[in-house]
Design an enzyme around this catalytic site. Structure first.
Site, short mmCIF file in Angstrom:
data_model
loop_
_atom_site.label_atom_id
_atom_site.label_comp_id
_atom_site.label_asym_id
_atom_site.label_seq_id
_atom_site.Cartn_x
_atom_site.Cartn_y
_atom_site.Cartn_z
N GLY A 8 -1.85 -3.68 10.36
CA GLY A 8 -2.73 -3.57 11.51
C GLY A 8 -4.17 -3.72 11.05
CG ASP A 9 -7.16 -4.07 13.87
OD1 ASP A 9 -7.24 -5.28 13.59
OD2 ASP A 9 -6.90 -3.65 15.01
N GLY A 10 -6.22 -1.32 10.18
CA GLY A 10 -6.66 -0.31 9.22
C GLY A 10 -6.80 -0.81 7.81
N GLY B 180 -2.34 -1.32 15.90
CA GLY B 180 -3.50 -2.00 16.44
C GLY B 180 -3.71 -3.32 15.73
CD GLU C 139 -7.24 5.53 10.39
OE1 GLU C 139 -7.12 6.77 10.34
OE2 GLU C 139 -6.28 4.74 10.44
NE ARG D 88 1.31 8.01 14.88
CZ ARG D 88 0.54 6.93 14.93
NH1 ARG D 88 1.09 5.73 14.90
NH2 ARG D 88 -0.76 7.03 15.00
CG ASP E 261 -13.27 -0.31 12.54
OD1 ASP E 261 -13.70 -0.64 13.66
OD2 ASP E 261 -13.80 -0.70 11.48
CB THR F 211 -0.94 0.01 1.22
OG1 THR F 211 -0.16 -0.11 2.42
CG2 THR F 211 -1.91 -1.15 1.14
CD GLU G 200 -7.13 1.84 3.53
OE1 GLU G 200 -6.88 1.54 2.34
OE2 GLU G 200 -6.41 2.60 4.19
#
Length: 497
Positions: free
Chosen positions: A174-176, A207, A448, A273, A446, A148, A180
């Protein structure tokens, strides 16, 4: 020769292992054995190759003592075992029977793999090369890899991907990226077929709530090797999908929605971060000692056994009168006419109830784990047609601090300051902060930002939805996931209108 524990013998012949002649067997139940060694073909054998008179068995074994799906949570390591057959006919027969058995397991043969090189510790590419690729190669799985390159890239690819070429989609992330992909599949014209493709995830992000939930349900560690093996084995389970809508705008969620304390910590801690995962604990302390409460209300349909929560409401007046389409900073937001439009629910026939704020935190969860160290909803099920609601209306700061420490094992839901229930549908009506009416909150879905209220962190940035009423409906078992074990309850067909 003793009768095998796993059915009749399919194969039973003398083989040479490490220079010694011994009995080699394959049972109808999938136990491959020789000497003192026993392998469960379904769980441990990846594939094999023939070299001369030898069969090379490629498998995984536990790195330490322990049993499958136990509390030992041992990681897996690759091993190769060599069996020498004593005749050409035996070699041909063993090759044929082993391949027939592996083919009968229904494992995926072709996968499309997303790798997110920017997520988490930016280690996804390394994890793919060192942990995922070798196992896929050992299992003779063909794969296409797509890195990506920007946000929503995976959604774009999933929207147009030729799914007929693949037996599943895997996200090394991760979960993102997984979310998507889900949204990309559901906005396709052929969404009804597209959503049937199994989705897999290998932990490589900040995550990793979904893969943690899947692996922990079988007592396995949240490790790349275990996740990859669950994909290779091809076992599947269904997953509820939540449709979040505001006017014509929709977002499809598979993990969680947060508003209030949890959302503020998750999103606002991004400014730290550089601290890594410690940023959540560090900023969490700030938010607890500078505790915010938010005005607003929630309206929900309780699952059976939770009807005592809230007060009954006039459905016509509260839910259906005065609905208007939201507008973004660039004007009205609309969606395409095709694609999944959410579950068909007769809203007026449901038993709606209401709870008014102010609230410290509203947290909806679809699966038990929100991250590798956060068991948000210990009673959550993958496909029960419900979301688990964790609600805090009021809580002393010291109690809240102790409560947050219980997130690692789910004990926070036992606090007298927490209401924990299951809901079938949900409406969030978010409001401003109690201490400052000029500032509102953040809605986190989720991981975001779905909506930002006035005066909130980075409130000048555009979001998919406005900070206003949201409707959430659950479609039971809509998606399919590769899972570490086969749950027969999830194979029961779900009736649809």
């Amino acid at each position: 020769m003793d009768q095998p524990e796993m059915g009749e013998f399919i194969l039973s012949e003398q083989v040479r292992v490490d220079g010694r002649i011994t009995a080699g067997t394959l049972s109808s139940g999938g136990e491959l054995g020789w000497g003192d060694r026993r392998l469960d073909v379904k769980k441990q054998v990846l594939g094999f190759s023939v070299e001369g008179s030898e069969i090379k068995i490629r498998a995984v074994v536990e790195a330490a003592a322990g049993s499958w799906c136990s509390g030992d949570k041992t990681k897996l390591i690759r091993k190769c075992f060599t069996l020498e057959l004593l005749s050409i006919d035996s070699l041909r027969l063993w090759s044929q029977k082993l391949q027939e058995y592996l083919d009968s397991l229904g494992r995926p043969k072709r996968l499309f793999v997303f790798v997110n090189p920017y997520g988490g510790k930016k280690s996804a590419s390394t994890i793919f090369v060192s942990d995922v690729k070798p196992l896929l190669d050992d299992a003779n799985v063909e794969y296409t890899v797509q890195e990506t390159k920007y946000q929503l890239h995976a959604k774009e690819v999933a929207r147009s991907l030729d799914l007929a070429k693949y037996d599943g989609i895997v996200c090394v992330s991760g979960d993102g990226i997984l979310v998507e992909v889900l949204n990309g599949l559901l906005i396709r014209e052929d969404w009804e077929n597209a959503i049937k493709i199994p989705l897999g995830v290998v932990p490589a992000g900040t995550g990793n709530g979904m893969v943690k939930s899947l692996l922990d349900s079988c007592g396995e560690p949240c490790a790349a090797s275990n996740a990859t093996m669950s994909i290779i084995r091809g076992h599947k389970r269904s997953l509820d999908v939540a449709t979040i809508s505001q006017g014509d705008t929709k977002f499809f969620s598979m993990l969680m929605l947060a508003w209030g304390l949890v959302a503020d910590i998750d999103i606002e801690s991004e400014k730290y971060r550089w601290m890594g995962s410690a940023r959540l604990d560090f900023y969490g302390l700030q938010r607890i000692f500078g505790l915010r409460k938010y005005n607003g209300s929630i309206i929900f349909v309780p699952a059976s056994g939770f009807e005592s929560y809230g007060e009954p409401i006039d459905v016509e007046k509260v839910i259906f009168e005065g609905e208007s389409k939201p507008e973004s900073a660039d004007g009205p937001v609309t969606t395409q006419d095709y694609g999944y439009q959410g579950p068909k629910v007769d809203m007026k026939s449901l038993n709606w109830r209401k709870i008014n704020g102010p609230f410290v935190s509203i947290w909806l969860h679809n699966v038990p784990w929100g991250g590798e160290d956060t068991m948000a909803a210990p009673d959550a099920q993958f496909s029960d047609g419900c979301l688990d609601l964790i609600m805090i209306k009021d809580c002393p700061k010291l109690s809240l601090l102790m409560l947050m420490n219980g997130l690692n094992d789910g004990s926070h839901v036992k606090s007298p300051h927490v209401s924990y229930l299951k809901v079938k549908a949900f409406i969030l009506q978010p409001g401003t902060r109690v201490d400052d009416q000029t500032k509102a909150g953040i809605i986190d879905v989720d991981g975001e930002v779905l909506a930002r209220g006035k005066g909130s962190y980075k409130s000048e940035e555009n979001t998919l939805m406005s900070y206003d009423k949201l409707l959430i409906k659950v479609d039971q078992g809509l998606a399919t996931l590769f899972a570490p074990s086969l749950d027969l309850a999830d194979l029961i067909p779900i009736p649809r209108d």
